[in-house]
Design an enzyme around this catalytic site. Structure first.
Site, short mmCIF file in Angstrom:
data_model
loop_
_atom_site.label_atom_id
_atom_site.label_comp_id
_atom_site.label_asym_id
_atom_site.label_seq_id
_atom_site.Cartn_x
_atom_site.Cartn_y
_atom_site.Cartn_z
N ARG A 133 0.85 -1.19 0.00
CA ARG A 133 0.00 0.00 0.00
C ARG A 133 0.89 1.25 0.00
NH1 ARG A 133 -5.16 1.45 -1.26
NH2 ARG A 133 -6.20 2.66 0.34
N THR A 444 -9.45 -0.02 -10.45
CA THR A 444 -8.46 -0.93 -9.89
C THR A 444 -8.54 -2.21 -10.69
OG1 THR A 444 -8.65 0.01 -7.67
CG2 THR A 444 -7.93 -2.27 -7.76
N GLU A 464 -5.79 3.82 -7.48
CA GLU A 464 -6.97 4.43 -6.87
C GLU A 464 -7.98 4.79 -7.95
OE1 GLU A 464 -9.46 4.89 -4.73
OE2 GLU A 464 -9.68 7.00 -5.19
N GLU A 483 -3.96 7.75 -4.12
CA GLU A 483 -4.40 6.85 -3.04
C GLU A 483 -4.67 7.58 -1.73
OE1 GLU A 483 -5.77 3.43 -3.40
OE2 GLU A 483 -3.99 3.59 -4.67
N SER A 512 -7.83 0.92 3.04
CA SER A 512 -8.24 0.40 1.74
C SER A 512 -9.47 -0.48 1.91
CB SER A 512 -7.10 -0.45 1.16
OG SER A 512 -7.51 -1.11 -0.01
N SER A 513 -10.12 -0.76 0.77
CA SER A 513 -11.18 -1.76 0.74
C SER A 513 -10.71 -3.02 0.01
CB SER A 513 -12.39 -1.23 -0.03
OG SER A 513 -12.89 -0.09 0.59
N GLY A 533 -13.35 -2.00 -7.34
CA GLY A 533 -14.66 -1.39 -7.11
C GLY A 533 -14.78 -0.57 -5.84
N GLY A 534 -13.69 0.02 -5.34
CA GLY A 534 -13.79 0.84 -4.13
C GLY A 534 -14.40 0.02 -3.01
N1 GLU Z 1 -8.29 3.03 -3.41
C1 GLU Z 1 -9.16 1.92 -3.44
C2 GLU Z 1 -9.01 1.07 -2.18
O1 GLU Z 1 -7.93 0.81 -1.78
C3 GLU Z 1 -8.82 1.09 -4.60
C4 GLU Z 1 -9.86 0.14 -4.89
C5 GLU Z 1 -10.81 0.66 -5.91
O2 GLU Z 1 -11.09 1.85 -5.95
O3 GLU Z 1 -11.30 -0.14 -6.67
O4 GLU Z 1 -9.93 0.63 -1.61
#
Ligand code: GLU
Length: 649
Positions: A133, A444, A464, A483, A512-513, A533-534
């Protein structure tokens, strides 16, 4: 906690899992009795046959034995497969895939970003996470995103397109570390396919074309980026040849000089300079000097990847291993699984089953509860204590789940207080404030690899947002991440009320997710998968796990099936449909039942609200009985499985 690799030897590890498995069996039978008295849990809660530990259901699809890659782009899948065919292992393939993705999916991941690699070593049986990360620069502060003179409407856009949001990139060091520790090939070997793709070009697919056309201004940040993706002011269309000479040059430098050229050599200076650039191009809003990056050469020099123990929870006799802090992925999914284990999700005879009202209702409620906790308690554990044990303590989770009724939607839950259930916190009490989820990026990429030696890599990797900041390092051809917008942009720390777990701090990693996951049985890996997908990542991974374990689907069916997602305690529901492969569909009749329960976001009665597309899951399966390997790829992007030996036509 960081782990020492050498202490995670197979024998002891497997033994620990066996003990955990035995404890789980006892816990499960105890819970079956308790379930009769628990409000909201139907009587006669029994596990569907495939979840009772009798081995996997009959997985279908093409079987392989020499390795499988599942990747969101065919050219990157090809790069990985070639490494395996040349005698390389899963780590060699993973590195080749990531370098190739930097070329063919430049908008989603690359050496300007970071990620989490979940690893299972065939030789030792150890499962652990490589944390690459991005880190905040030394000069980062909790209030650094509070710009003066920028309208509130523009604050997020300015933050996310400026040097201030660039975290120190981890991806290149992760690849180098993985190759040196567990791989068999050199950086120069695994980077070769990417050099070829960058130098000689490739035809862009419809996803990249759509992302260029709808770039929100990010490919127009700089003259160099515009010239690459919008030559003569015209966005590249599907089928256009994209040649990236600067990126090819960068990869050759890395091949010749190793990662030092990036973290300490000429590229490091170029990165620092790029974060200081003030953009001049429309259509992004003007950038104040305060939004310039704070990264220095010392930040790049000091960047480290970490090896961490995954978050592992037992679910119906399986072990689900996923990302540890600084990701919220494993803990949030872990809580949901522990809540959902109370219900016979796979059993239509008991009113559950795939796509049934009860199944979707309890999924939504578990997501709402877990996301409430996520917002308050999860962040970078190197900086803030995260009550991992408390959050996953069965008594604590049961107390949270008691709010679920099968008869109606629960009121919006606040975060709970896991501290009394966590010995590390000595039963401390804490008044918990409600925190609203903030916007997160939705792009991502994820890929999964298994090799013939039983090594498994499940890797979610990102810059990100789509296009990251949109800042491309001039002359070097790769995009810098944004990020640091995954931190709380407004600090939340209030002593005794909110731990500020995800507030910005010097050298901290943003929450992060991402949830690269491996599902195991008695310590043996059975499936590896993950998604972009966040915050919806968490739910895409949950849906996939339930499809495999509770609904007995093949890996391809588990990926194709329509997903459901809720990313806040309030609980606005998103659900999929509308693409022919998303089967079995979530019916309008069931959507009406969810509306009748009070669920939000589903529109008017009698209409089909399940028309969205959520995530992009790429997965591999290893049949525990036969050792045969299978892959599943997601048609939501250009997902591709290559298994070896390649079938002859
Ligand atoms: N910045 C996001 C996270 O770490 C990346 C994942 C995404 O947006 O798909 O959760």
């Amino acid at each position: 906690m960081k782990s020492n690799l050498t202490s995670a030897r197979g024998g002891r590890f497997r033994f620990a899992l066996l003990i955990a498995g035995a404890a789980l069996a006892v816990a499960l039978s105890a819970r079956a009795d308790e379930a009769l008295e628990t409000p909201g849990v139907p009587p006669g809660n029994t596990l569907p046959p495939q979840a009772q530990g009798n081995g996997p259901p009959p997985w279908t699809g093409k079987a392989y034995r020499q390795g499988v890659v599942a990747v969101a782009h065919p050219l990157a899948a090809e790069a990985g497969a070639r490494m395996l065919e040349a005698g390389g292992n899963a780590f060699d393939a993973a590195a080749a895939i990531q370098f190739a993705l930097n070329v063919v999916e430049p908008q989603f991941s690359g050496i300007g970003g970071g990620g989490f690699m979940m690893i299972h070593l065939g030789k030792t049986g150890a499962t652990f996470m490589l944390d690459a990360r991005e880190r905040a620069p030394i000069a980062a502060t909790p209030t650094m995103f509070q710009f003066t003179g920028v309208s509130p409407a523009n604050q997020f856009t300015v933050a996310s397109t400026s040097g201030i949001s660039v975290g120190v990139p981890g991806t290149l060091l992760a690849l180098d570390t993985a190759l040196k520790r567990w791989g068999t090939m050199s950086l120069a070997q695994v980077i070769a396919p990417a050099i070829d793709l960058a130098e000689n070009g490739f035809r862009i697919n419809r996803f990249l074309a759509a992302n260029i056309a709808g770039d929100g201004g990010r490919t127009q940040q700089q003259p160099e980026t515009s010239a690459l993706f919008r030559p003569g002011g015209v966005p590249l269309a599907e089928g256009a040849l994209l040649v990236q000479p600067d990126l090819a040059k960068t990869f050759k430098l890395i091949a010749a000089q190793g990662v030092d050229v990036f973290y300490r050599g000429e590229i490091s200076q170029a990165i620092v300079d790029a974060t200081k650039r003030i953009r001049t191009q429309a259509p992004l809003p003007p950038q104040p000097a305060e939004a310039q990056g704070r990264m220095t050469l010392a930040d790049l020099d000091r960047y480290r990847v970490e090896i961490r123990q995954p978050i592992t929870v037992n679910y119906r006799g399986w072990q689900f291993a996923s990302s540890a802090p600084p990701s919220s992925g494993g803990l949030t999914i872990g809580q949901m699984l522990k809540i959902l284990e109370r219900y016979p999700l796979g059993d239509a005879a008991q009113g559950f089953g795939f796509g049934a009202r009860n199944t979707l209702h309890v999924m939504i409620e578990s997501m709402r509860l877990a996301f409430a906790d996520r917002a308050v308690w999860m962040g970078d554990e190197d900086f803030v204590p995260v009550p991992k044990k408390g959050l996953l303590n069965q008594t604590y989770v049961d107390s949270r789940a008691a709010a679920i009724s099968l008869a109606s939607r629960m009121p919006t839950p606040a975060a709970g207080n896991p501290l009394p259930f966590d010995v590390a916190f000595g039963g401390q009490s804490f008044k918990v404030a409600q925190v609203e989820a903030q916007e997160e990026g939705v792009h991502t990429t994820h890929f999964s690899v298994v090799d013939k030696w039983g090594n498994v890599v499940s890797y979610t990797t990102t810059i990100e947002a789509t296009w990251g900041t949109g800042i491309m390092v001039p002359g070097y051809g790769f995009l810098l991440n944004n990020e640091l917008t995954d931190f709380n942009l407004v600090p939340t720390f209030v002593p005794g009320v909110n731990p500020g777990a995800n507030d910005v701090a010097s050298m901290k990693r943003p929450r992060s997710s991402m949830a690269p996951s491996i599902l195991l049985k008695n310590g043996e890996p059975f499936a590896a998968f993950g998604s972009p997908g966040g915050a919806t990542i968490i739910n895409s991974v949950l849906n996939t796990a339930l499809n495999l374990i509770d609904h007995g689907m093949t890996v391809q069916q588990a990926i194709d099936a329509p997903r459901l997602s809720v990313t806040s305690a309030t609980g606005t529901v998103s659900c999929e449909g509308g693409q022919p492969f998303m089967q079995p569909a979530i019916s309008v009749a069931v959507q009406d039942q969810l509306r009748a329960l009070g669920h939000l976001g589903l529109g008017a009665a009698g209409t089909n609200a399940c028309t969205q597309s959520i995530g992009s899951v790429q997965g591999v399966i290893i049949d525990l009985r036969t050792g045969k390997q299978y892959g599943g790829a997601d048609q939501r992007r250009e997902g591709t499985v290559i298994g070896l030996p390649r079938p002859r036509n």
